[in-house]
Design a protein around this motif. Structure first.
Motif, PDB file in Angstrom:
ATOM      1  N   ARG A   1     -51.340  17.825 -48.168  1.00  0.00           N
ATOM      2  CA  ARG A   1     -51.712  16.447 -48.513  1.00  0.00           C
ATOM      3  C   ARG A   1     -52.743  15.874 -47.548  1.00  0.00           C
ATOM      4  O   ARG A   1     -52.971  14.672 -47.525  1.00  0.00           O
ATOM      5  CB  ARG A   1     -50.459  15.569 -48.554  1.00  0.00           C
ATOM      6  CG  ARG A   1     -49.449  16.079 -49.581  1.00  0.00           C
ATOM      7  CD  ARG A   1     -48.261  15.162 -49.764  1.00  0.00           C
ATOM      8  NE  ARG A   1     -47.299  15.745 -50.706  1.00  0.00           N
ATOM      9  CZ  ARG A   1     -46.478  15.043 -51.467  1.00  0.00           C
ATOM     10  NH1 ARG A   1     -46.481  13.732 -51.406  1.00  0.00           N
ATOM     11  NH2 ARG A   1     -45.642  15.643 -52.294  1.00  0.00           N
ATOM     12  N   GLU A   2     -53.350  16.751 -46.740  1.00  0.00           N
ATOM     13  CA  GLU A   2     -54.367  16.304 -45.791  1.00  0.00           C
ATOM     14  C   GLU A   2     -55.744  16.819 -46.204  1.00  0.00           C
ATOM     15  O   GLU A   2     -55.913  18.008 -46.500  1.00  0.00           O
ATOM     16  CB  GLU A   2     -54.018  16.770 -44.380  1.00  0.00           C
ATOM     17  CG  GLU A   2     -52.816  16.044 -43.793  1.00  0.00           C
ATOM     18  CD  GLU A   2     -52.612  16.337 -42.321  1.00  0.00           C
ATOM     19  OE1 GLU A   2     -53.482  17.010 -41.714  1.00  0.00           O
ATOM     20  OE2 GLU A   2     -51.582  15.898 -41.781  1.00  0.00           O
ATOM     21  N   THR A   3     -56.703  15.926 -46.187  1.00  0.00           N
ATOM     22  CA  THR A   3     -58.062  16.242 -46.626  1.00  0.00           C
ATOM     23  C   THR A   3     -58.664  17.411 -45.855  1.00  0.00           C
ATOM     24  O   THR A   3     -59.319  18.289 -46.433  1.00  0.00           O
ATOM     25  CB  THR A   3     -58.961  14.993 -46.462  1.00  0.00           C
ATOM     26  OG1 THR A   3     -58.422  13.942 -47.257  1.00  0.00           O
ATOM     27  CG2 THR A   3     -60.377  15.280 -46.898  1.00  0.00           C
ATOM     28  N   GLY A   4     -58.414  17.441 -44.541  1.00  0.00           N
ATOM     29  CA  GLY A   4     -59.007  18.479 -43.708  1.00  0.00           C
ATOM     30  C   GLY A   4     -58.634  19.886 -44.112  1.00  0.00           C
ATOM     31  O   GLY A   4     -59.417  20.829 -43.910  1.00  0.00           O
ATOM     32  N   SER A   5     -57.457  20.049 -44.702  1.00  0.00           N
ATOM     33  CA  SER A   5     -57.013  21.384 -45.121  1.00  0.00           C
ATOM     34  C   SER A   5     -57.948  21.961 -46.178  1.00  0.00           C
ATOM     35  O   SER A   5     -58.277  23.151 -46.162  1.00  0.00           O
ATOM     36  CB  SER A   5     -55.586  21.315 -45.666  1.00  0.00           C
ATOM     37  OG  SER A   5     -54.702  20.763 -44.707  1.00  0.00           O
ATOM     38  N   TYR A   6     -58.380  21.119 -47.088  1.00  0.00           N
ATOM     39  CA  TYR A   6     -59.226  21.585 -48.191  1.00  0.00           C
ATOM     40  C   TYR A   6     -60.643  21.880 -47.711  1.00  0.00           C
ATOM     41  O   TYR A   6     -61.293  22.816 -48.200  1.00  0.00           O
ATOM     42  CB  TYR A   6     -59.207  20.558 -49.323  1.00  0.00           C
ATOM     43  CG  TYR A   6     -57.818  20.413 -49.888  1.00  0.00           C
ATOM     44  CD1 TYR A   6     -57.360  21.250 -50.905  1.00  0.00           C
ATOM     45  CD2 TYR A   6     -56.917  19.484 -49.359  1.00  0.00           C
ATOM     46  CE1 TYR A   6     -56.062  21.155 -51.390  1.00  0.00           C
ATOM     47  CE2 TYR A   6     -55.623  19.382 -49.841  1.00  0.00           C
ATOM     48  CZ  TYR A   6     -55.206  20.222 -50.846  1.00  0.00           C
ATOM     49  OH  TYR A   6     -53.913  20.136 -51.318  1.00  0.00           O
ATOM     50  N   ALA A   7     -61.107  21.110 -46.732  1.00  0.00           N
ATOM     51  CA  ALA A   7     -62.418  21.394 -46.145  1.00  0.00           C
ATOM     52  C   ALA A   7     -62.388  22.754 -45.449  1.00  0.00           C
ATOM     53  O   ALA A   7     -63.338  23.539 -45.543  1.00  0.00           O
ATOM     54  CB  ALA A   7     -62.794  20.289 -45.158  1.00  0.00           C
ATOM     55  N   LYS A   8     -61.281  23.045 -44.746  1.00  0.00           N
ATOM     56  CA  LYS A   8     -61.133  24.337 -44.070  1.00  0.00           C
ATOM     57  C   LYS A   8     -61.132  25.488 -45.072  1.00  0.00           C
ATOM     58  O   LYS A   8     -61.729  26.536 -44.840  1.00  0.00           O
ATOM     59  CB  LYS A   8     -59.821  24.365 -43.272  1.00  0.00           C
ATOM     60  CG  LYS A   8     -59.826  23.558 -42.000  1.00  0.00           C
ATOM     61  CD  LYS A   8     -58.482  23.714 -41.302  1.00  0.00           C
ATOM     62  CE  LYS A   8     -58.363  22.824 -40.084  1.00  0.00           C
ATOM     63  NZ  LYS A   8     -57.018  22.935 -39.467  1.00  0.00           N
ATOM     64  N   ILE A   9     -60.437  25.297 -46.196  1.00  0.00           N
ATOM     65  CA  ILE A   9     -60.355  26.356 -47.199  1.00  0.00           C
ATOM     66  C   ILE A   9     -61.722  26.632 -47.816  1.00  0.00           C
ATOM     67  O   ILE A   9     -62.137  27.791 -47.970  1.00  0.00           O
ATOM     68  CB  ILE A   9     -59.321  25.992 -48.292  1.00  0.00           C
ATOM     69  CG1 ILE A   9     -57.910  26.064 -47.713  1.00  0.00           C
ATOM     70  CG2 ILE A   9     -59.457  26.919 -49.504  1.00  0.00           C
ATOM     71  CD1 ILE A   9     -56.823  25.585 -48.646  1.00  0.00           C
ATOM     72  N   ALA A  10     -62.454  25.576 -48.157  1.00  0.00           N
ATOM     73  CA  ALA A  10     -63.792  25.764 -48.725  1.00  0.00           C
ATOM     74  C   ALA A  10     -64.668  26.533 -47.748  1.00  0.00           C
ATOM     75  O   ALA A  10     -65.401  27.463 -48.139  1.00  0.00           O
ATOM     76  CB  ALA A  10     -64.414  24.410 -49.058  1.00  0.00           C
ATOM     77  N   ASP A  11     -64.570  26.187 -46.470  1.00  0.00           N
ATOM     78  CA  ASP A  11     -65.352  26.880 -45.451  1.00  0.00           C
ATOM     79  C   ASP A  11     -64.921  28.343 -45.345  1.00  0.00           C
ATOM     80  O   ASP A  11     -65.754  29.250 -45.217  1.00  0.00           O
ATOM     81  CB  ASP A  11     -65.182  26.167 -44.110  1.00  0.00           C
ATOM     82  CG  ASP A  11     -66.050  26.755 -43.021  1.00  0.00           C
ATOM     83  OD1 ASP A  11     -67.286  26.737 -43.163  1.00  0.00           O
ATOM     84  OD2 ASP A  11     -65.495  27.248 -42.021  1.00  0.00           O
ATOM     85  N   ALA A  12     -63.609  28.581 -45.409  1.00  0.00           N
ATOM     86  CA  ALA A  12     -63.084  29.936 -45.256  1.00  0.00           C
ATOM     87  C   ALA A  12     -63.515  30.861 -46.386  1.00  0.00           C
ATOM     88  O   ALA A  12     -63.746  32.054 -46.162  1.00  0.00           O
ATOM     89  CB  ALA A  12     -61.556  29.897 -45.168  1.00  0.00           C
ATOM     90  N   ILE A  13     -63.639  30.317 -47.585  1.00  0.00           N
ATOM     91  CA  ILE A  13     -64.035  31.169 -48.718  1.00  0.00           C
ATOM     92  C   ILE A  13     -65.546  31.168 -48.912  1.00  0.00           C
ATOM     93  O   ILE A  13     -66.053  31.823 -49.827  1.00  0.00           O
ATOM     94  CB  ILE A  13     -63.320  30.761 -50.024  1.00  0.00           C
ATOM     95  CG1 ILE A  13     -63.737  29.359 -50.485  1.00  0.00           C
ATOM     96  CG2 ILE A  13     -61.812  30.828 -49.848  1.00  0.00           C
ATOM     97  CD1 ILE A  13     -63.028  28.926 -51.763  1.00  0.00           C
ATOM     98  N   GLY A  14     -66.253  30.461 -48.036  1.00  0.00           N
ATOM     99  CA  GLY A  14     -67.707  30.473 -48.069  1.00  0.00           C
ATOM    100  C   GLY A  14     -68.318  29.720 -49.229  1.00  0.00           C
ATOM    101  O   GLY A  14     -69.361  30.124 -49.757  1.00  0.00           O
ATOM    102  N   ALA A  15     -67.681  28.621 -49.614  1.00  0.00           N
ATOM    103  CA  ALA A  15     -68.175  27.835 -50.745  1.00  0.00           C
ATOM    104  C   ALA A  15     -68.368  26.387 -50.331  1.00  0.00           C
ATOM    105  O   ALA A  15     -67.673  25.878 -49.439  1.00  0.00           O
ATOM    106  CB  ALA A  15     -67.194  27.909 -51.914  1.00  0.00           C
ATOM    107  N   MET A  16     -69.320  25.724 -50.980  1.00  0.00           N
ATOM    108  CA  MET A  16     -69.439  24.282 -50.795  1.00  0.00           C
ATOM    109  C   MET A  16     -68.220  23.628 -51.435  1.00  0.00           C
ATOM    110  O   MET A  16     -67.762  24.087 -52.487  1.00  0.00           O
ATOM    111  CB  MET A  16     -70.719  23.772 -51.459  1.00  0.00           C
ATOM    112  CG  MET A  16     -71.989  24.312 -50.827  1.00  0.00           C
ATOM    113  SD  MET A  16     -72.197  23.745 -49.119  1.00  0.00           S
ATOM    114  CE  MET A  16     -72.489  21.984 -49.401  1.00  0.00           C
ATOM    115  N   PRO A  17     -67.670  22.569 -50.838  1.00  0.00           N
ATOM    116  CA  PRO A  17     -66.479  21.939 -51.415  1.00  0.00           C
ATOM    117  C   PRO A  17     -66.626  21.600 -52.896  1.00  0.00           C
ATOM    118  O   PRO A  17     -65.693  21.820 -53.689  1.00  0.00           O
ATOM    119  CB  PRO A  17     -66.313  20.675 -50.565  1.00  0.00           C
ATOM    120  CG  PRO A  17     -66.901  21.043 -49.242  1.00  0.00           C
ATOM    121  CD  PRO A  17     -68.069  21.934 -49.564  1.00  0.00           C
ATOM    122  N   GLY A  18     -67.779  21.118 -53.302  1.00  0.00           N
ATOM    123  CA  GLY A  18     -67.985  20.731 -54.689  1.00  0.00           C
ATOM    124  C   GLY A  18     -68.013  21.883 -55.669  1.00  0.00           C
ATOM    125  O   GLY A  18     -67.958  21.675 -56.889  1.00  0.00           O
TER     126      GLY A  18
END
Length: 210
Positions: free
Chosen positions: A151-168
């Motif tokens: 439920r924390e925004t930062g977690s999703y930013a980390k995941i997008a970075d980890a999979i090498g994708a832009m969040p959008g």
């Protein structure tokens, strides 16, 4: 919704029934926890070291009853479930549209990732020993609470970075509105799935034609 380049899925209520986890997995772990700790001290000791209290098994059992998302509990549950799957006592539930969606997305060149409060080991067990067979070849990676709370925004930013994708470029699907809100705040596309009612953006994975 723009065409995503990666799919991120929750498990409970999204790919698999909540009742499977609540009515089968949790009670199984609860029944076997004390014996597992006693019979596997070398594996259990470092996990128990992270649990507070004098009676650490009692604390773990209380955490199960309270549905706590504590990493030591999730790790230990994963080990107990691994034994249950290996013994053939457990089969991972997935909705019929789950394997169909995973195949459709994979064939379209979209990598599919899992993000659940259950440990990565437990996630692999559900999909590796599912009622539809081994689905792990259709998955590109797994994330759990070691990345951060769902439920924390930062977690999703980390995941997008980890999979090498832009969040959008990442589409997240969950049945929990707070998780959807956190993902959207991080810039991800997100859809609320409601399999039982009419509150969601979609009601099955079959509706997501990414």
């Amino acid at each position: 919704m723009t065409d995503p380049k990666a799919i991120l899925l929750d498990i409970e209520g999204t790919t698999s029934s909540i009742s499977f986890v609540a009515d089968e997995l949790f009670p199984y772990a609860r029944r076997h926890l004390a014996a597992f700790v006693q019979n596997h001290p070398e594996v259990s000791a470092p996990i128990l070291a992270e649990v507070p209290g004098d009676d650490r098994v009692a604390t773990l059992l209380r955490w199960i009853d309270e549905d706590r998302k504590e990493t030591p509990l999730k790790t230990l549950q994963g080990l107990i479930w691994a034994q249950g799957y290996a013994d053939g006592e457990l089969k991972g539930h997935v909705y019929p549209d789950t394997p169909e969606a995973l195949r459709r997305w994979t064939q379209a060149g979209l990598p599919v990732f899992i993000y659940s409060s259950g440990s990565i080991a437990a996630q692999k067990l559900i999909f590796g020993h599912s009622v539809a067979g081994d689905l792990t070849p259709l998955l590109s990676g797994y994330f759990d609470t070691t990345t951060g709370p769902k439920r924390e925004t930062g977690s999703y930013a980390k995941i997008a970075d980890a999979i090498g994708a832009m969040p959008g470029d990442v589409l997240f699907v969950s049945d929990i509105q707070a998780e959807i809100d956190a993902a959207r705040d991080a810039g991800l596309q997100a859809l609320l799935i409601d399999r039982e009612g009419d509150a969601g953006d979609v009601h099955s994975l079959a509706e997501i034609r990414a």
